[in-house]
Design a protein around this motif. Structure first.
Motif, PDB file in Angstrom:
ATOM      1  N   ARG A   1       0.848  -1.198   0.000  1.00 13.52           N
ATOM      2  CA  ARG A   1       0.000   0.000   0.000  1.00 13.52           C
ATOM      3  C   ARG A   1       0.883   1.247   0.000  1.00 13.52           C
ATOM      4  N   GLY A   2       0.582   2.183  -0.908  1.00  8.92           N
ATOM      5  CA  GLY A   2       1.346   3.428  -0.982  1.00  8.92           C
ATOM      6  C   GLY A   2       2.127   3.483  -2.280  1.00  8.92           C
TER       7      GLY A   2
ATOM      8  N   HIS B   1       1.675   6.952  -0.376  1.00  2.24           N
ATOM      9  CA  HIS B   1       0.603   7.928  -0.303  1.00  2.24           C
ATOM     10  C   HIS B   1       1.075   9.200   0.394  1.00  2.24           C
ATOM     11  N   TYR B   2       0.504  10.325  -0.009  1.00  4.56           N
ATOM     12  CA  TYR B   2       0.802  11.604   0.632  1.00  4.56           C
ATOM     13  C   TYR B   2      -0.363  12.548   0.413  1.00  4.56           C
TER      14      TYR B   2
ATOM     15  N   GLY C   1       5.819  10.932   2.374  1.00  2.00           N
ATOM     16  CA  GLY C   1       5.059   9.838   1.789  1.00  2.00           C
ATOM     17  C   GLY C   1       5.124   8.605   2.666  1.00  2.00           C
TER      18      GLY C   1
ATOM     19  N   TYR D   1      -9.954  11.930   5.923  1.00  2.00           N
ATOM     20  CA  TYR D   1      -9.823  11.532   4.521  1.00  2.00           C
ATOM     21  C   TYR D   1     -10.397  12.615   3.615  1.00  2.00           C
TER      22      TYR D   1
ATOM     23  N   GLU E   1      -5.410  13.986  -1.643  1.00  2.00           N
ATOM     24  CA  GLU E   1      -4.541  12.830  -1.397  1.00  2.00           C
ATOM     25  C   GLU E   1      -4.073  12.223  -2.710  1.00  2.00           C
ATOM     26  N   HIS E   2      -2.789  11.856  -2.749  1.00  2.00           N
ATOM     27  CA  HIS E   2      -2.145  11.435  -3.993  1.00  2.00           C
ATOM     28  C   HIS E   2      -1.192  10.272  -3.723  1.00  2.00           C
ATOM     29  N   GLY E   3      -0.529   9.842  -4.791  1.00  2.00           N
ATOM     30  CA  GLY E   3       0.420   8.745  -4.631  1.00  2.00           C
ATOM     31  C   GLY E   3       1.564   8.810  -5.616  1.00  2.00           C
TER      32      GLY E   3
ATOM     33  N   LYS F   1      -5.364   1.813  -8.085  1.00  2.00           N
ATOM     34  CA  LYS F   1      -4.937   3.208  -7.952  1.00  2.00           C
ATOM     35  C   LYS F   1      -3.428   3.306  -7.781  1.00  2.00           C
ATOM     36  N   ASP F   2      -2.850   2.445  -6.943  1.00  2.00           N
ATOM     37  CA  ASP F   2      -1.406   2.478  -6.730  1.00  2.00           C
ATOM     38  C   ASP F   2      -0.647   2.006  -7.968  1.00  2.00           C
TER      39      ASP F   2
ATOM     40  N   ALA G   1      -0.237   4.969 -10.221  1.00  2.00           N
ATOM     41  CA  ALA G   1       0.389   6.163  -9.659  1.00  2.00           C
ATOM     42  C   ALA G   1       1.593   6.579 -10.497  1.00  2.00           C
TER      43      ALA G   1
END
Length: 212
Positions: free
Chosen positions: A59-60, A62-63, A118, A138, A143-145, A174-175, A178
């Motif tokens: 997971r990630g 993420h930031y 991140g 949330y 929020e982005h990656g 989603k990841d 990225a």
């Protein structure tokens, strides 16, 4: 409880004292005065999350946009994860650097990461349960990656789980989609180091103003 700043400035490893007997174990996994002593400001708690992952789930990274960003205090209640903090602050002397801490149900360490950094983790066991306290709720639009397998980051993800079984990495859609670090930087999508620094200094100033 002991604290140690990681090689990524603004991130800390926290190691609690554990008290065990034939009934089990007791520990304090979060102590606000200890964290405040390390950071110079407290954690404004807005949300608490729980994530349960099979072995190999990644997971990630993420930031969140700064301001307001999203600071996190991360703890593994069961299982084991390799927790990774990445400096995504454009203009930072340590931009692109990462550091990692093994979070598990043995040593029961925690990680704190400040606004602008991140965060990612890889589950090393089935049912790894990660709980984290967040300074902001949330907010999908903020929020982005960055892709966790970006060769430029070159994060050294383990190839085997805690039991020695080879890991097959699993990422969310989603990841998987990225951008790379270079792409995110070129798009102007990353937090700015000077903005993040001013935000944290403001937190410290506000904390000092209300201190007894």
């Amino acid at each position: 409880m002991q604290t140690r700043e990681l090689t990524v400035p603004g991130a800390w490893e926290i190691t609690p004292r554990q008290f065990g007997d034939d009934r089990g174990t007791f520990l304090e996994w979060f102590k606000e005065p200890v964290l405040t002593g390390a950071l110079g400001h407290g954690l404004d708690l807005a949300q608490a999350n729980c994530s349960v992952s099979a072995a190999g789930v990644l997971r990630g990274v993420h930031y969140a946009d700064v301001p307001p960003g999203q600071a996190k205090y991360v703890f593994c209640a069961a299982g084991a994860v390799l927790d990774v903090v990445v400096d995504l602050r454009a203009g930072s002397p340590t931009f692109g650097r990462w550091d990692s801490v093994l979070l598990d149900d043995v040593d029961r360490r925690a990680v704190y990461l400040s606004e602008g950094l991140g965060h990612a983790f890889l589950s090393l066991a089935d049912g790894s349960t990660v709980v984290y306290l967040c300074s902001q709720g949330y907010a999908p639009g903020r929020e982005h990656g960055v892709h966790p397998l970006d060769p430029e980051l070159a994060i050294d993800w383990p190839s085997h789980g805690r039991d020695g079984t080879p890991l097959e990495l699993t990422l969310s859609a989603k990841d998987e989609q990225a951008p790379s670090l270079a792409e995110a930087l070129a798009a102007g999508a990353l937090p700015q180091a000077d903005v993040a620094a001013r935000f944290v200094e403001d937190l410290r100033a506000r904390g000092a103003a209300v201190a007894p």
